[in-house]
Write an enzyme that holds these catalytic residues in place. Structure first.
Site, mmCIF file in Angstrom:
data_model
loop_
_atom_site.group_PDB
_atom_site.id
_atom_site.type_symbol
_atom_site.label_atom_id
_atom_site.label_comp_id
_atom_site.label_asym_id
_atom_site.label_seq_id
_atom_site.Cartn_x
_atom_site.Cartn_y
_atom_site.Cartn_z
ATOM 1 N N SER A 38 0.828 -1.207 0.000
ATOM 2 C CA SER A 38 0.000 0.000 0.000
ATOM 3 C C SER A 38 0.855 1.247 0.000
ATOM 4 O O SER A 38 1.952 1.266 0.569
ATOM 5 C CB SER A 38 -0.893 -0.013 1.258
ATOM 6 O OG SER A 38 -1.508 1.236 1.441
ATOM 7 N N TYR B 164 -1.309 -1.256 11.018
ATOM 8 C CA TYR B 164 -1.665 -1.785 9.688
ATOM 9 C C TYR B 164 -0.558 -1.421 8.693
ATOM 10 O O TYR B 164 -0.011 -2.292 8.018
ATOM 11 C CB TYR B 164 -3.013 -1.225 9.206
ATOM 12 C CG TYR B 164 -3.152 -1.330 7.714
ATOM 13 C CD1 TYR B 164 -2.979 -0.212 6.894
ATOM 14 C CD2 TYR B 164 -3.398 -2.551 7.106
ATOM 15 C CE1 TYR B 164 -3.056 -0.315 5.518
ATOM 16 C CE2 TYR B 164 -3.481 -2.670 5.742
ATOM 17 C CZ TYR B 164 -3.307 -1.538 4.945
ATOM 18 O OH TYR B 164 -3.377 -1.641 3.585
ATOM 19 N N LYS C 73 2.504 -3.766 6.496
ATOM 20 C CA LYS C 73 2.828 -3.733 5.058
ATOM 21 C C LYS C 73 4.331 -3.509 4.882
ATOM 22 O O LYS C 73 4.985 -4.149 4.059
ATOM 23 C CB LYS C 73 2.029 -2.634 4.343
ATOM 24 C CG LYS C 73 0.544 -2.907 4.242
ATOM 25 C CD LYS C 73 0.268 -4.205 3.470
ATOM 26 C CE LYS C 73 -1.206 -4.494 3.382
ATOM 27 N NZ LYS C 73 -1.482 -5.814 2.732
HETATM 28 C C1 WQD Z 1 -9.769 8.918 1.605
HETATM 29 C C2 WQD Z 1 -9.969 10.394 1.892
HETATM 30 C C3 WQD Z 1 -10.187 10.876 4.225
HETATM 31 C C4 WQD Z 1 -13.968 8.804 4.834
HETATM 32 C C5 WQD Z 1 -6.850 3.997 3.495
HETATM 33 C C6 WQD Z 1 -5.658 3.170 3.882
HETATM 34 C C7 WQD Z 1 -5.019 2.576 2.653
HETATM 35 C C8 WQD Z 1 -6.051 1.790 1.893
HETATM 36 C C9 WQD Z 1 -7.174 2.734 1.486
HETATM 37 C C10 WQD Z 1 -6.115 -0.498 2.614
HETATM 38 C C11 WQD Z 1 -9.169 10.868 3.106
HETATM 39 C C12 WQD Z 1 -11.467 11.217 3.484
HETATM 40 C C13 WQD Z 1 -12.814 9.319 4.261
HETATM 41 C C14 WQD Z 1 -14.983 9.687 5.274
HETATM 42 C C15 WQD Z 1 -13.657 11.546 4.535
HETATM 43 N N1 WQD Z 1 -6.571 0.749 2.691
HETATM 44 N N2 WQD Z 1 -12.676 10.670 4.118
HETATM 45 N N3 WQD Z 1 -14.794 11.036 5.099
HETATM 46 O O1 WQD Z 1 -7.278 6.893 4.291
HETATM 47 O O2 WQD Z 1 -6.528 7.432 1.913
HETATM 48 O O3 WQD Z 1 -6.417 5.087 2.729
HETATM 49 O O4 WQD Z 1 -7.744 3.243 2.725
HETATM 50 O O5 WQD Z 1 -5.317 -0.965 1.847
HETATM 51 O O6 WQD Z 1 -3.967 1.727 3.036
HETATM 52 O O7 WQD Z 1 -4.698 4.012 4.507
HETATM 53 O O8 WQD Z 1 -8.620 6.113 2.290
HETATM 54 O O9 WQD Z 1 -11.025 6.180 1.771
HETATM 55 O O10 WQD Z 1 -10.302 6.163 4.207
HETATM 56 O O11 WQD Z 1 -9.978 8.212 2.836
HETATM 57 O O12 WQD Z 1 -13.511 12.778 4.397
HETATM 58 O O13 WQD Z 1 -16.057 9.278 5.799
HETATM 59 O O14 WQD Z 1 -11.346 10.618 2.214
HETATM 60 O O15 WQD Z 1 -9.897 11.877 5.213
HETATM 61 O O16 WQD Z 1 -8.749 12.204 2.863
HETATM 62 P P1 WQD Z 1 -7.184 6.503 2.871
HETATM 63 P P2 WQD Z 1 -10.061 6.607 2.814
#
Ligand code: WQD
Length: 339
Positions: A125, A150, A154
């Site tokens: 990741s 997590y 990785k």
């Molecule tokens: C994306 C953006 C949030 C939810 C994580 C893991 C990564 C992979 C993908 C496993 C961010 C914003 C999110 C919400 C929001 N997972 N957000 N409101 O955090 O980039 O990555 O998931 O492999 O390893 O780290 O993905 O989709 O959680 O967030 O504003 O209800 O959306 O702050 O900017 P992230 P995400």
């Protein structure tokens, strides 16, 4: 050659099994159904007219892993998706993550190193980069101190594979995913988040479907054009196809000691507000949301430099953010029965 796909009933795993079977490859899935459902097998069969062999095994059970490889001695390629992947949960329960994500990897590699030849694709990741200094992010960007157990699993997983590849016949590649979203265009498989979705897109589609009152946008004070955080959202089908290409290149590779790393993204960054606007366009409806504080551990910006994967694997993403969001929305409506 038979390919083992661990976590093959999961979100990325199931889409990858579809692409492998579309290429005529023989697939066996290991999944412990902890974060997926057996109906996904039906979806894969409906898409490819071929039902993959399925083994309900927990990879933390060393004897069960050994028994599997005794029964499937023709497995020569492994794509390893099975892992716990909720960042927040990993902070609350680190040992669950170290046991599940590290022990499983070790037991798999122990079986593979006994084989004369074994190809191994590791699901990593972009989280290993933390907040990278430079955008877009290249594979040379330094791996930073993990922001969560997590992310640490990785990083540790990548190091274990590097060490083992040097002294065994394991021919490995590390794929660092950015943000996978969307669903198969057939709408037969897609993302099935259990409980309250942690990730942005499933939360958006559940809000639009009326399951959630509104989306909370985590922060509007980031140093970005519109103040919300930027990510590289890649269609899960494009991501799945990258695994088929990576496997084909592994099999053809001569210098097998070197473990290559590839960033798998679109190369384009999108802010949270841009994703919301794109979703409202494809769904033709307003999405209720409110701006709240930043989420602990979130970074400002991450999107991939895709030169290496374009040039060395000959793969690039083709599907757009809108196509991914459209497929995610169609999938949400289908599983809510309003399709
Ligand atoms: C994306 C953006 C949030 C939810 C994580 C893991 C990564 C992979 C993908 C496993 C961010 C914003 C999110 C919400 C929001 N997972 N957000 N409101 O955090 O980039 O990555 O998931 O492999 O390893 O780290 O993905 O989709 O959680 O967030 O504003 O209800 O959306 O702050 O900017 P992230 P995400």
């Amino acid at each position: 050659m038979r390919i083992l796909v661990t976590g093959g009933l999961g979100f990325i795993g199931s889409h990858t099994v579809v692409e492998l079977q579309n290429e005529g490859l023989d697939v066996v899935i290991i999944d412990n159904l902890s974060n997926s459902s057996i109906e996904v097998l039906d979806g894969i069969e409906r898409i490819t007219n071929k039902r993959p062999v399925f083994e309900n095994i927990d990879l933390r059970d060393k004897n069960a892993v050994q028994d599997f490889f005794n029964r499937y001695s023709d497995v020569q390629g492994v794509i390893h998706f099975a892992a716990s992947k909720a960042v927040g949960e990993s902070v609350e329960n680190p040992l669950l993550y170290y046991e599940n994500n590290i022990n499983s990897l070790v037991y798999l590699l122990q079986q593979l190193q006994a084989k004369p030849e074994a190809h191994f694709i590791f699901s990593s990741s972009c989280t290993v980069y933390g907040q990278a200094e430079q955008m877009p992010i290249t594979e040379e960007a330094p791996v930073q101190q993990a922001m969560s157990p997590y992310g640490n699993t990785k990083q540790i997983g990548e190091e274990i594979i590097q060490d083992v590849a040097k002294v065994s016949n394991i021919n490995a590649v590390l794929l660092r995913y950015f943000n996978p979203i969307g669903a198969h265009p057939s709408i037969e498989i897609g993302e099935l988040p259990l409980g309250v979705p942690q990730n942005l897109v499933p939360f958006i589609t559940q809000t639009a479907a009326g399951l959630r009152k509104e989306l909370s946008v985590f922060g509007e004070d980031y140093p970005t054009p519109d103040g919300t955080a930027i990510r590289d959202y890649i269609h899960v089908v494009d991501l799945a196809k990258a695994h088929v290409v990576a496997l084909q290149r592994l099999i053809a590779k001569t210098n097998r000691e070197k473990v290559e790393t590839f960033n798998i993204g679109t190369g384009k960054g999108s802010s949270v507000l841009e994703v919301i606007q794109a979703f409202e366009k494809v769904a033709n409806q307003k999405l209720p949301y409110k701006i709240v504080g930043r989420r602990e551990g979130d970074i400002t910006e991450a999107y991939a430099n895709t030169d290496k994967v374009n040039n060395e694997l000959g793969w690039k993403a083709h599907l757009s953010l809108e196509q991914a969001l459209d497929s995610a929305w169609k999938w949400e409506k289908k599983i809510r029965g309003s399709f």
